[in-house]
Scaffold this motif. Structure first.
Motif, PDB file in Angstrom:
ATOM      1  N   UNK A   7       0.786  -1.217   0.000  1.00  0.00           N
ATOM      2  CA  UNK A   7       0.000   0.000   0.000  1.00  0.00           C
ATOM      3  C   UNK A   7       0.825   1.277   0.000  1.00  0.00           C
ATOM      4  N   UNK A   8       1.969   1.272   0.674  1.00  0.00           N
ATOM      5  CA  UNK A   8       2.582   2.555   0.983  1.00  0.00           C
ATOM      6  C   UNK A   8       3.537   3.087  -0.070  1.00  0.00           C
ATOM      7  N   UNK A   9       4.038   2.267  -0.962  1.00  0.00           N
ATOM      8  CA  UNK A   9       5.230   2.614  -1.734  1.00  0.00           C
ATOM      9  C   UNK A   9       5.141   3.963  -2.428  1.00  0.00           C
ATOM     10  N   UNK A  28       3.936  -3.505 -10.487  1.00  0.00           N
ATOM     11  CA  UNK A  28       3.064  -2.549  -9.822  1.00  0.00           C
ATOM     12  C   UNK A  28       1.653  -2.616 -10.372  1.00  0.00           C
ATOM     13  N   UNK A  29       0.715  -2.206  -9.546  1.00  0.00           N
ATOM     14  CA  UNK A  29      -0.614  -1.837 -10.035  1.00  0.00           C
ATOM     15  C   UNK A  29      -0.833  -0.377  -9.655  1.00  0.00           C
ATOM     16  N   UNK A  30      -1.431   0.382 -10.559  1.00  0.00           N
ATOM     17  CA  UNK A  30      -1.640   1.807 -10.361  1.00  0.00           C
ATOM     18  C   UNK A  30      -3.022   2.029  -9.780  1.00  0.00           C
ATOM     19  N   UNK A  31      -3.082   2.757  -8.678  1.00  0.00           N
ATOM     20  CA  UNK A  31      -4.346   3.056  -7.999  1.00  0.00           C
ATOM     21  C   UNK A  31      -4.589   4.551  -8.086  1.00  0.00           C
ATOM     22  N   UNK A  42      -1.846   9.639  -7.683  1.00  0.00           N
ATOM     23  CA  UNK A  42      -1.882   8.194  -7.858  1.00  0.00           C
ATOM     24  C   UNK A  42      -0.857   7.565  -6.931  1.00  0.00           C
ATOM     25  N   UNK A  43      -1.066   6.300  -6.642  1.00  0.00           N
ATOM     26  CA  UNK A  43      -0.010   5.571  -5.946  1.00  0.00           C
ATOM     27  C   UNK A  43       0.061   4.173  -6.539  1.00  0.00           C
ATOM     28  N   UNK A  44       1.138   3.510  -6.241  1.00  0.00           N
ATOM     29  CA  UNK A  44       1.375   2.177  -6.762  1.00  0.00           C
ATOM     30  C   UNK A  44       1.352   1.157  -5.634  1.00  0.00           C
ATOM     31  N   UNK A  45       0.905  -0.025  -5.967  1.00  0.00           N
ATOM     32  CA  UNK A  45       0.983  -1.149  -5.040  1.00  0.00           C
ATOM     33  C   UNK A  45       1.830  -2.231  -5.686  1.00  0.00           C
ATOM     34  N   UNK A  46       2.636  -2.891  -4.871  1.00  0.00           N
ATOM     35  CA  UNK A  46       3.419  -4.007  -5.378  1.00  0.00           C
ATOM     36  C   UNK A  46       2.519  -5.175  -5.751  1.00  0.00           C
ATOM     37  N   UNK A  47       2.938  -5.896  -6.760  1.00  0.00           N
ATOM     38  CA  UNK A  47       2.309  -7.167  -7.070  1.00  0.00           C
ATOM     39  C   UNK A  47       2.507  -8.104  -5.864  1.00  0.00           C
ATOM     40  N   UNK A  48       1.436  -8.693  -5.341  1.00  0.00           N
ATOM     41  CA  UNK A  48       1.559  -9.551  -4.155  1.00  0.00           C
ATOM     42  C   UNK A  48       2.526 -10.710  -4.320  1.00  0.00           C
ATOM     43  N   UNK A  49       2.873 -11.047  -5.554  1.00  0.00           N
ATOM     44  CA  UNK A  49       3.806 -12.156  -5.764  1.00  0.00           C
ATOM     45  C   UNK A  49       5.225 -11.802  -5.340  1.00  0.00           C
ATOM     46  N   UNK A  50       5.519 -10.498  -5.193  1.00  0.00           N
ATOM     47  CA  UNK A  50       6.854 -10.052  -4.799  1.00  0.00           C
ATOM     48  C   UNK A  50       6.926 -10.049  -3.275  1.00  0.00           C
TER      49      UNK A  50
END
Length: 234
Positions: A7-9, A28-31, A42-50
């Motif tokens: 969430x925070x990146x 990343x996914x863009x939110x 906007x912020x980015x979330x890491x792909x949960x696979x990482x």
């Protein structure tokens, strides 16, 4: 609930930069954040696979490499990415990329001064015209980023030797406790959020900095309006 690392990146990464990251959806996914009808960023979330530190570091390093000249001045120096200063990092990334990703970075700066006849004189440095950031501008006698895996104290001692030829025998004995300055600078794709730990160091009156890297040091008062040099005193 998602782990905080997802969430925070990049909560405050500039949207004009995240547009260049849209094809890296494996990282990343863009939110998009909304405030009523107005998009405020906007912020980015890491792909949960990482899931690991190394997986995130390697993935972000690959993205930075793919961005090419969009991020100039690559230094091959890693900055830690944390929720707060001093806590374990979630991953690390190239120093030059930190402001593009909205990462809060830390640095150490030092005022080096001498006392002559009861007055304090400050050594001032001039940055090389070839530096990718702030070329030709005035600077502290010692200044540098705080990379991953080194304390502020050890880093300022290292920078003293590398940038100004100040031996550890002086810097370890006469350096004050640091104070902190924080600032934000927005330019182009960069959202620069820095916190600087600032030190004062009293130098011997006859000390002359050694031009170990890219500085010109100021020894005499200059009054010519065309010069970049001056001597600062109380």
């Amino acid at each position: 609930m998602l782990n905080p690392i997802h969430q925070f990146l990049l909560r405050i990464t500039l949207s004009r930069f995240t547009e260049h990251l849209s094809k890296h959806n494996d990282v990343f996914s863009i939110v998009k954040n909304k405030n009523g009808k107005e998009k405020i960023g906007q912020h980015l979330k890491f792909n949960p696979s990482l899931k690991s530190y190394e997986a995130r570091r390697e993935a972000v390093a690959h993205v930075i490499k793919c961005l090419g000249n969009l991020i100039p001045g690559i230094q091959n120096e890693l900055y830690p990415v944390t929720l707060a200063f001093g806590v374990p990092p979630f991953f690390s990334l190239e120093r030059a990329a930190a402001p593009y990703f909205g990462i809060k970075a830390y640095g150490v700066h030092m005022n080096g001064y001498v006392e002559i006849d009861g007055e304090k004189f400050l050594w001032v440095a001039k940055r090389s015209e070839d530096k990718p950031t702030f070329p030709g501008m005035l600077d502290h006698i010692v200044a540098g980023g705080l990379p991953h895996g080194i304390s502020c104290k050890k880093n300022i001692i290292k920078e003293c030797e590398e940038e100004a030829g100040i031996p550890a025998s002086i810097s370890t004995k006469h350096t004050t406790q640091p104070w902190a300055v924080s600032y934000i600078d927005i330019e182009g794709y960069r959202y620069k959020r820095d916190a600087l730990f600032c030190y004062d160091l009293k130098l011997p009156p006859d000390f002359v900095p050694k031009n170990e890297e890219i500085f010109d040091y100021i020894e005499e008062d200059q009054t010519d309006n065309d010069t970049n040099f001056f001597l600062c005193y109380n």
